[in-house]
Design a protein around this motif. Sequence first.
Motif, PDB file in Angstrom:
ATOM      1  N   GLN A  48       5.112 -64.414  74.785  1.00 25.60           N
ATOM      2  CA  GLN A  48       3.668 -64.632  74.933  1.00 25.60           C
ATOM      3  C   GLN A  48       2.951 -63.451  74.285  1.00 25.60           C
ATOM      4  N   HIS A  49       2.303 -63.705  73.170  1.00 22.26           N
ATOM      5  CA  HIS A  49       1.718 -62.610  72.390  1.00 22.26           C
ATOM      6  C   HIS A  49       0.228 -62.385  72.661  1.00 22.26           C
ATOM      7  N   ASP A  50      -0.414 -63.340  73.292  1.00 24.37           N
ATOM      8  CA  ASP A  50      -1.863 -63.243  73.422  1.00 24.37           C
ATOM      9  C   ASP A  50      -2.288 -62.397  74.616  1.00 24.37           C
ATOM     10  N   LEU A  51      -3.347 -61.647  74.405  1.00 19.60           N
ATOM     11  CA  LEU A  51      -3.976 -60.876  75.466  1.00 19.60           C
ATOM     12  C   LEU A  51      -5.477 -61.129  75.373  1.00 19.60           C
ATOM     13  N   GLY A  52      -6.084 -61.592  76.443  1.00 22.09           N
ATOM     14  CA  GLY A  52      -7.511 -61.853  76.409  1.00 22.09           C
ATOM     15  C   GLY A  52      -8.303 -60.564  76.511  1.00 22.09           C
ATOM     16  N   ILE A  53      -9.259 -60.378  75.623  1.00 22.16           N
ATOM     17  CA  ILE A  53     -10.087 -59.171  75.618  1.00 22.16           C
ATOM     18  C   ILE A  53     -11.554 -59.582  75.689  1.00 22.16           C
ATOM     19  N   TYR A  54     -12.309 -58.897  76.553  1.00 23.67           N
ATOM     20  CA  TYR A  54     -13.734 -59.167  76.742  1.00 23.67           C
ATOM     21  C   TYR A  54     -14.538 -58.076  76.044  1.00 23.67           C
ATOM     22  N   PHE A  55     -15.548 -58.512  75.298  1.00 25.65           N
ATOM     23  CA  PHE A  55     -16.372 -57.582  74.524  1.00 25.65           C
ATOM     24  C   PHE A  55     -17.839 -57.704  74.931  1.00 25.65           C
ATOM     25  N   PHE A  56     -18.526 -56.578  74.932  1.00 20.71           N
ATOM     26  CA  PHE A  56     -19.981 -56.549  75.046  1.00 20.71           C
ATOM     27  C   PHE A  56     -20.499 -55.800  73.831  1.00 20.71           C
ATOM     28  N   LYS A  57     -21.197 -56.507  72.974  1.00 20.45           N
ATOM     29  CA  LYS A  57     -21.667 -55.933  71.716  1.00 20.45           C
ATOM     30  C   LYS A  57     -20.518 -55.261  70.968  1.00 20.45           C
ATOM     31  N   GLU A  58     -19.390 -55.957  70.921  1.00 21.21           N
ATOM     32  CA  GLU A  58     -18.182 -55.554  70.208  1.00 21.21           C
ATOM     33  C   GLU A  58     -17.486 -54.348  70.836  1.00 21.21           C
ATOM     34  N   ILE A  59     -17.865 -54.009  72.055  1.00 16.61           N
ATOM     35  CA  ILE A  59     -17.170 -52.952  72.804  1.00 16.61           C
ATOM     36  C   ILE A  59     -16.250 -53.621  73.811  1.00 16.61           C
ATOM     37  N   ASP A  60     -14.948 -53.351  73.745  1.00 14.73           N
ATOM     38  CA  ASP A  60     -14.011 -53.997  74.660  1.00 14.73           C
ATOM     39  C   ASP A  60     -14.068 -53.307  76.023  1.00 14.73           C
ATOM     40  N   TYR A  61     -14.535 -54.062  77.022  1.00 12.73           N
ATOM     41  CA  TYR A  61     -14.758 -53.485  78.345  1.00 12.73           C
ATOM     42  C   TYR A  61     -13.790 -54.014  79.404  1.00 12.73           C
ATOM     43  N   ALA A  62     -12.975 -55.002  79.058  1.00 12.22           N
ATOM     44  CA  ALA A  62     -12.001 -55.539  80.012  1.00 12.22           C
ATOM     45  C   ALA A  62     -10.950 -56.327  79.245  1.00 12.22           C
ATOM     46  N   ASN A  63      -9.771 -56.430  79.836  1.00 15.22           N
ATOM     47  CA  ASN A  63      -8.742 -57.291  79.270  1.00 15.22           C
ATOM     48  C   ASN A  63      -8.060 -58.043  80.405  1.00 15.22           C
ATOM     49  N   THR A  64      -7.420 -59.137  80.071  1.00 13.88           N
ATOM     50  CA  THR A  64      -6.899 -60.018  81.121  1.00 13.88           C
ATOM     51  C   THR A  64      -5.771 -59.383  81.920  1.00 13.88           C
ATOM     52  N   TYR A  65      -5.026 -58.462  81.318  1.00 18.97           N
ATOM     53  CA  TYR A  65      -3.978 -57.772  82.089  1.00 18.97           C
ATOM     54  C   TYR A  65      -4.615 -56.862  83.142  1.00 18.97           C
ATOM     55  N   GLN A  66      -5.622 -56.118  82.729  1.00 22.58           N
ATOM     56  CA  GLN A  66      -6.331 -55.233  83.662  1.00 22.58           C
ATOM     57  C   GLN A  66      -6.949 -56.043  84.795  1.00 22.58           C
TER      58      GLN A  66
ATOM     59  N   LEU B 104      -2.620 -47.207  78.699  1.00 27.03           N
ATOM     60  CA  LEU B 104      -3.772 -46.449  78.207  1.00 27.03           C
ATOM     61  C   LEU B 104      -4.963 -47.355  77.912  1.00 27.03           C
ATOM     62  N   TYR B 105      -4.662 -48.528  77.382  1.00 27.18           N
ATOM     63  CA  TYR B 105      -5.744 -49.443  77.028  1.00 27.18           C
ATOM     64  C   TYR B 105      -6.546 -49.879  78.252  1.00 27.18           C
ATOM     65  N   ASN B 106      -5.882 -49.997  79.388  1.00 34.28           N
ATOM     66  CA  ASN B 106      -6.588 -50.355  80.622  1.00 34.28           C
ATOM     67  C   ASN B 106      -7.642 -49.312  80.984  1.00 34.28           C
ATOM     68  N   TYR B 107      -7.305 -48.026  80.847  1.00 33.23           N
ATOM     69  CA  TYR B 107      -8.288 -46.970  81.113  1.00 33.23           C
ATOM     70  C   TYR B 107      -9.425 -47.020  80.092  1.00 33.23           C
ATOM     71  N   TYR B 108      -9.065 -47.284  78.857  1.00 33.21           N
ATOM     72  CA  TYR B 108     -10.056 -47.377  77.789  1.00 33.21           C
ATOM     73  C   TYR B 108     -11.090 -48.446  78.133  1.00 33.21           C
ATOM     74  N   CYS B 109     -10.626 -49.609  78.582  1.00 35.35           N
ATOM     75  CA  CYS B 109     -11.537 -50.692  78.958  1.00 35.35           C
ATOM     76  C   CYS B 109     -12.349 -50.321  80.199  1.00 35.35           C
ATOM     77  N   GLN B 110     -11.706 -49.722  81.175  1.00 38.50           N
ATOM     78  CA  GLN B 110     -12.401 -49.362  82.411  1.00 38.50           C
ATOM     79  C   GLN B 110     -13.518 -48.363  82.143  1.00 38.50           C
ATOM     80  N   ASN B 111     -13.259 -47.387  81.295  1.00 38.63           N
ATOM     81  CA  ASN B 111     -14.303 -46.421  80.936  1.00 38.63           C
ATOM     82  C   ASN B 111     -15.475 -47.109  80.246  1.00 38.63           C
TER      83      ASN B 111
END
Length: 366
Positions: free
Chosen positions: A134-152, A233-240
């Motif tokens: 399973q290669h897909d990861l859902g990513i949520y963007f606000f004005k092209e800033i990734d603020y959440a992902n489905t794993y997080q 690390l990406y989870n922290y990046y999105c959380q910030n």
Amino acid sequence: MSKMKNLELKQISYQELLIEVQEVYELIHKLTNSYVEITSYVSTSLIPYLSFVCDGLDYFHAGTSKVHSSWYNDIEGNSVQELIKENRSALKLYSEYKRNKVIPKLEDDTVLFNELLFGNYNLIQKAYIKLFGQHDLGIYFFKEIDYANTYQLFKNIKTLYSDNKGIIGPVMKEFGIVLANYISKANIYPVSKTPNKIFSLTDNFTHQDVYFKDSKRFDAFNSTEDKYWLLFLYNYYCQNNFIRNIFPVVLGVRGNFYYRMKFCTYLLSIKGLDLLAKKVPKITEEYSDINELINARETIVPIKSDLRNNLFHYNVVNIPYEAFDGKGNFFKQMIEYSVMKSFEEFDNQIDQELNKYQKLISQILF
């Protein structure tokens, strides 16, 4: 400190909690009066933050007649109090584990998450996943800033999912309603006269199922250990990004609760970076900024500082009652006493360090 001073300090702590409860209540009020599409984009991300506040209320309301998580019925066999504690801890994003435990926890949760992703697939689709992953990861963007992902976000609902795999949607909705009701009943202040609706455009929000790292076709569900660290690390990046963009810009949260969460996520991010440096020391050779960020944290908020405890818990300890003048902002006075500098200077310093952190993680990941 005398018992009287301790009691007065606890009263200040509780008063500060109620101030932040109002901030969160107004946040909920805005969501209920806004577009359903926007609410759907941010609601799951909010669950740990709502739980954070409710956990504080549980502490102060224990043994009283005030609203408490024990007021609410269990949700599919899970006590609301335990769900609150579990979801509050989701903010830590595995930083509470020792370095030899982080990867196994990530592996276990990734298996569950992967199961959730293709749980409704047909036999042919499942066969494909079994062969190719399973290669897909859902990513949520606000004005092209990734603020959440489905794993997080899955980590926020993991406790509920583990016992209710077939009915996770209704269960999550019920828990969210309980949290909102709890905060609503605990709020003692009227809604302020600030706009009570979110005015961000739905077009500002996007969601994509993408490879986590397009440049290297990163597979978030590959069992290679270093790839788990990238996801970590990406989870922290999105959380910030959520705290620094969604809270103040979209939700209008710019008071003490916003600052508390920003300072907390800074400390959690650096703790996660420290775990990475110890577990994968070779990465510090390629990215020397890692050690600089870790060392800077020790000068800003030492690991043994009482400030860390006072940020993560509403019961203020080891600060003299006299540090609060009874008139100003209790939260800012707590910060200024602890770091011996102005609140504005401290906040600017945290922002600068978070900017460096986000830039570094972007370099590592992308």
